[in-house]
Design a protein around this motif. Sequence first.
Motif, PDB file in Angstrom:
ATOM      1  N   ALA A 113      72.859  48.271  25.147  1.00 31.91           N
ATOM      2  CA  ALA A 113      72.717  49.590  25.765  1.00 31.91           C
ATOM      3  C   ALA A 113      71.789  49.530  26.973  1.00 31.91           C
ATOM      4  O   ALA A 113      72.065  50.147  28.017  1.00 31.91           O
ATOM      5  N   ALA A 114      70.691  48.787  26.843  1.00 30.34           N
ATOM      6  CA  ALA A 114      69.749  48.678  27.960  1.00 30.34           C
ATOM      7  C   ALA A 114      70.403  47.997  29.163  1.00 30.34           C
ATOM      8  O   ALA A 114      70.237  48.431  30.311  1.00 30.34           O
ATOM      9  N   ALA A 160      73.619  47.824  29.819  1.00 28.19           N
ATOM     10  CA  ALA A 160      74.651  48.715  30.366  1.00 28.19           C
ATOM     11  C   ALA A 160      74.037  49.744  31.308  1.00 28.19           C
ATOM     12  O   ALA A 160      74.552  49.995  32.411  1.00 28.19           O
ATOM     13  N   ALA A 161      72.922  50.341  30.898  1.00 21.68           N
ATOM     14  CA  ALA A 161      72.249  51.327  31.748  1.00 21.68           C
ATOM     15  C   ALA A 161      71.701  50.683  33.017  1.00 21.68           C
ATOM     16  O   ALA A 161      71.836  51.240  34.127  1.00 21.68           O
ATOM     17  N   LEU A 162      71.115  49.494  32.871  1.00 24.82           N
ATOM     18  CA  LEU A 162      70.491  48.828  34.011  1.00 24.82           C
ATOM     19  C   LEU A 162      71.534  48.412  35.050  1.00 24.82           C
ATOM     20  O   LEU A 162      71.401  48.709  36.243  1.00 24.82           O
ATOM     21  N   TRP A 163      72.597  47.720  34.601  1.00 23.33           N
ATOM     22  CA  TRP A 163      73.591  47.242  35.562  1.00 23.33           C
ATOM     23  C   TRP A 163      74.401  48.401  36.147  1.00 23.33           C
ATOM     24  O   TRP A 163      74.819  48.344  37.322  1.00 23.33           O
ATOM     25  N   SER A 164      74.619  49.462  35.392  1.00 29.07           N
ATOM     26  CA  SER A 164      75.310  50.630  35.943  1.00 29.07           C
ATOM     27  C   SER A 164      74.472  51.282  37.040  1.00 29.07           C
ATOM     28  O   SER A 164      75.004  51.702  38.080  1.00 29.07           O
ATOM     29  N   ALA A 165      73.156  51.360  36.812  1.00 31.23           N
ATOM     30  CA  ALA A 165      72.274  51.909  37.840  1.00 31.23           C
ATOM     31  C   ALA A 165      72.291  51.051  39.098  1.00 31.23           C
ATOM     32  O   ALA A 165      72.280  51.568  40.224  1.00 31.23           O
ATOM     33  N   THR A 222      78.022  40.051  31.788  1.00 33.82           N
ATOM     34  CA  THR A 222      78.540  40.888  30.705  1.00 33.82           C
ATOM     35  C   THR A 222      79.440  40.106  29.755  1.00 33.82           C
ATOM     36  O   THR A 222      79.292  40.194  28.531  1.00 33.82           O
ATOM     37  N   ILE A 233      79.562  47.409  27.190  1.00 34.96           N
ATOM     38  CA  ILE A 233      78.733  47.335  28.396  1.00 34.96           C
ATOM     39  C   ILE A 233      79.600  47.510  29.645  1.00 34.96           C
ATOM     40  O   ILE A 233      79.194  48.132  30.636  1.00 34.96           O
ATOM     41  N   PRO A 293      80.691  51.633  31.297  1.00 33.66           N
ATOM     42  CA  PRO A 293      79.963  52.373  32.339  1.00 33.66           C
ATOM     43  C   PRO A 293      79.858  51.600  33.642  1.00 33.66           C
ATOM     44  O   PRO A 293      79.799  52.207  34.721  1.00 33.66           O
ATOM     45  N   ALA A 313      80.974  53.110  37.210  1.00 34.07           N
ATOM     46  CA  ALA A 313      80.061  53.164  38.354  1.00 34.07           C
ATOM     47  C   ALA A 313      80.641  52.440  39.559  1.00 34.07           C
ATOM     48  O   ALA A 313      80.489  52.895  40.701  1.00 34.07           O
TER      49      ALA A 313
END
Length: 525
Positions: free
Chosen positions: A27-28, A30-35, A57, A106, A109, A113
Amino acid sequence: MTGVRAAAGVSLEWRVQLRHRVPAAAAALAALWSAVLLAVPAAWAPTAAVYLLIVDTAGFGVLFAVVLVLFERAEGGRAILAAAPLRPIEYVGAKLAVLTLLATAIAVPMTLAAAREHPAAVAAALPPVLLGVALLSLLLVGAALAACGGAGGIGALVTRVPLVAPLVVVPVVHVSGALDHPLLYLVPTTGGAELIRAGLLPGAALGAGPLALAVLYLLVWIAGAAILACRAVGPETAAGLPAPVGRSGTSAAGRNALRPAQRDRAPVRAAASSGRRCGGAAGGLARADLRGLLRDPLLVALLLGPAVLALVLRWAYPSASGFLAARYGLDTGPLAPVLLAALVVLHVPMMTGAMAALRTVEDADDGTLLLYRVSPLGLPRFLAYRTAVAVITAGSGLAAAVPLSGLVTGVAPDRVPALVAAVALAALQAPLFVLAATAFAPAKVETLVLVKIAGAVFTLLPVAVWWLPAWAAWSLAPLPLFWPVAVLPGYDVAPWPVGLAAGAALAALTGAWLLARTLRRLERG
């Protein structure tokens, strides 16, 4: 009945990974690479996503699969499975299923993006991208289990896991266009990379017929990797058959499980018996480590890794720069400080700290730290020794890697003190990594979760400091990682004397807090 066992195996594997926080790491990331992809200009985001999905990934589960197998062997879990109805294919299949599911999650998202400029195309992009990531994950994790399933310790992370690297490097070279030859399709992961590119960059994709053949070829390799993985982990999970017992009455599996603990307790005995020699207990532990240096692949990697990394950069960077300039018109000259910070100045202490952290947490897993508590060394001095070794090793590695990399040739002589200050502050990050692992990670798997997330942070922070406005970059100042980058020539966010003093003070305060937390946790344990 087979389906019931397989479902039970997947359910058990999910609970194990949930307990070790592997889904939290997914989850971390996924959020980081999407940002990151949202921050990349929309026109370039699909291309960046293709590389991220292939390099990071799809291989998310590789290290976790290896460490989980090694952890289960050390804890006796796989010996217990020998008396259970779970078969090797179900044991391996559960790991493949859960880790591939996480890698695919992962990718969702990240794809959204990357394809934000063309919302109507997202529905068409997701199926090939997710299928490509899933197939690559199955092969990479299966190959890693086949290579490392029979290993006896975490040294497999540096001796056997790199054998999987060509399965990632070749498709990246192919997708980049640096080398485009039909023989590259003999490497099965090239087909999975083409699926990902077909979703995000449909104009550059293969036709449907060749792509279907490449996917079929990849499926054959996945089946072969799964069979080899079952053989590698099978002896301890063969249905109902006990492990062979030797003359001493101890099973072969038991003897193999005991060896890491016995090996790791040897330095304790050496330190205790040499307490009156030169250097006292710490000197005895250092002599024991030196005697075992050449027999331990982790220690060899600590010494040789930075130089190898620097030489690869020295050889590859000019070629890559020329290719990017010719193909995309991208001048990488101004980006040299970012590459130096991300790939050398922060990467070397991260590698050193990660390996030292895995060794220290392995000591805790094996119960060796309990012996240190009653040895002449004691826990505080043992941790001080480990952190001192980490900072010396990281500093030595940086002293070799920075000039060897060829990325500092443009640094003016009057900026050399700033470069030295950046290297000194970077070396302090290695012991902080070790203490963070001992303070927050109760076992090797959790340490690997920390390593995965930290690897992304260590790589992205120099990019963020370079890209963000000055006022926004200073918001990262509470992080010890900020200061080596802030004083590095080319960044010059802070004068090096001020940055050296502030960074050293912050590192000392952070280290003291982490050490106190570590001692409290170990004393309770």
